[in-house]
Design a protein around this motif. Sequence first.
Motif, PDB file in Angstrom:
ATOM      1  N   VAL A  92       0.835  -1.204   0.000  1.00  0.00           N
ATOM      2  CA  VAL A  92       0.000   0.000   0.000  1.00  0.00           C
ATOM      3  C   VAL A  92       0.868   1.252   0.000  1.00  0.00           C
ATOM      4  N   LYS A  93       1.948   1.221   0.774  1.00  0.00           N
ATOM      5  CA  LYS A  93       2.837   2.380   0.837  1.00  0.00           C
ATOM      6  C   LYS A  93       3.440   2.692  -0.527  1.00  0.00           C
ATOM      7  N   ARG A  94       3.768   1.651  -1.280  1.00  0.00           N
ATOM      8  CA  ARG A  94       4.320   1.859  -2.626  1.00  0.00           C
ATOM      9  C   ARG A  94       3.267   2.388  -3.586  1.00  0.00           C
ATOM     10  N   LEU A  95       2.059   1.858  -3.502  1.00  0.00           N
ATOM     11  CA  LEU A  95       1.003   2.259  -4.434  1.00  0.00           C
ATOM     12  C   LEU A  95       0.477   3.660  -4.135  1.00  0.00           C
ATOM     13  N   ASN A  96       0.488   4.050  -2.854  1.00  0.00           N
ATOM     14  CA  ASN A  96      -0.071   5.346  -2.453  1.00  0.00           C
ATOM     15  C   ASN A  96       1.004   6.385  -2.151  1.00  0.00           C
ATOM     16  N   THR A  97       2.181   6.226  -2.750  1.00  0.00           N
ATOM     17  CA  THR A  97       3.288   7.138  -2.462  1.00  0.00           C
ATOM     18  C   THR A  97       2.934   8.586  -2.738  1.00  0.00           C
ATOM     19  N   SER A  98       2.312   8.866  -3.876  1.00  0.00           N
ATOM     20  CA  SER A  98       2.022  10.248  -4.274  1.00  0.00           C
ATOM     21  C   SER A  98       0.586  10.679  -3.962  1.00  0.00           C
ATOM     22  N   GLU A  99      -0.148   9.862  -3.209  1.00  0.00           N
ATOM     23  CA  GLU A  99      -1.542  10.184  -2.911  1.00  0.00           C
ATOM     24  C   GLU A  99      -1.641  11.129  -1.711  1.00  0.00           C
ATOM     25  N   TYR A 100      -2.513  12.109  -1.807  1.00  0.00           N
ATOM     26  CA  TYR A 100      -2.732  13.028  -0.689  1.00  0.00           C
ATOM     27  C   TYR A 100      -4.223  13.146  -0.338  1.00  0.00           C
ATOM     28  N   CYS A 101      -5.071  12.511  -1.126  1.00  0.00           N
ATOM     29  CA  CYS A 101      -6.517  12.599  -0.914  1.00  0.00           C
ATOM     30  C   CYS A 101      -7.081  11.199  -0.643  1.00  0.00           C
ATOM     31  N   PHE A 102      -7.794  11.045   0.467  1.00  0.00           N
ATOM     32  CA  PHE A 102      -8.345   9.751   0.849  1.00  0.00           C
ATOM     33  C   PHE A 102      -9.832   9.895   1.169  1.00  0.00           C
ATOM     34  N   ILE A 103     -10.564   8.814   0.966  1.00  0.00           N
ATOM     35  CA  ILE A 103     -12.013   8.789   1.187  1.00  0.00           C
ATOM     36  C   ILE A 103     -12.316   7.821   2.321  1.00  0.00           C
ATOM     37  N   VAL A 104     -13.081   8.265   3.299  1.00  0.00           N
ATOM     38  CA  VAL A 104     -13.455   7.401   4.422  1.00  0.00           C
ATOM     39  C   VAL A 104     -14.970   7.233   4.434  1.00  0.00           C
ATOM     40  N   ASP A 105     -15.410   6.028   4.698  1.00  0.00           N
ATOM     41  CA  ASP A 105     -16.842   5.718   4.731  1.00  0.00           C
ATOM     42  C   ASP A 105     -17.040   4.477   5.591  1.00  0.00           C
TER      43      ASP A 105
END
Length: 222
Positions: A92-105
């Motif tokens: 997950v850390k590798r796949l979401n390296t450049s992600e800054y926006c997350f969705i919680v539900d």
Amino acid sequence: MHNFQANYDKILKVLKELDFKMDYLHQIRKPKLRDKELIAVDLTSEYMGVDSECQLFRILPAGLSRKIERSVYNRRKRKLFPFRESLRKVLVKRLNTSEYCFIVDSMPLEVCKLSRSSRSKICKEQDYSLPEKGYCASQSSHYYGYKLHPACSARGVIESMGISPTSVHDINYLKDMRQQLSDCVLLGDRGCLSAEYQLNLSESHNIRLEIPMRKNQHNYKE
């Protein structure tokens, strides 16, 4: 893909790239089916939607089924869960390296049908983890089980997840977000609407909580 061997080979290749170790449990004799290979078998069965061990060992290739018995597989699989989870976090850390926006539900996690809830013995070993009866507003239905709270990136990769009783309001799960995320934008629905939590997340871990406002709120904006 319906070819178990082909799926297994691809998943095992990815696991080997994440970590060079093949064995995690301390065993006097080296098993024929290495720990990482067993995790790959488990992940392959989940990917292919095989939810029965009987079915799994019916379709398991001979080269793998000869290496382990079903009872041993089940026992080792439970012991290897923490190591499987650590591999998931690395991926997950590798796949979401450049992600800054997350969705919680939240979503219902059903243990069994409501009509069987009184007879069910699933997850009733400990008093603190008993399943409960709950209501899912989005599906307009009652269910028996827990609430699942996933937080995923815009690409659909699940960053973290948690389980709570059905009686716990969605907003209370935001407390756990401080230990799992930081320096990001968190998108939620109106169930997470709270000025206090928004301020707390922003000041403690630089998490900007964005939630659509209710129409009857002061200073309403679309």
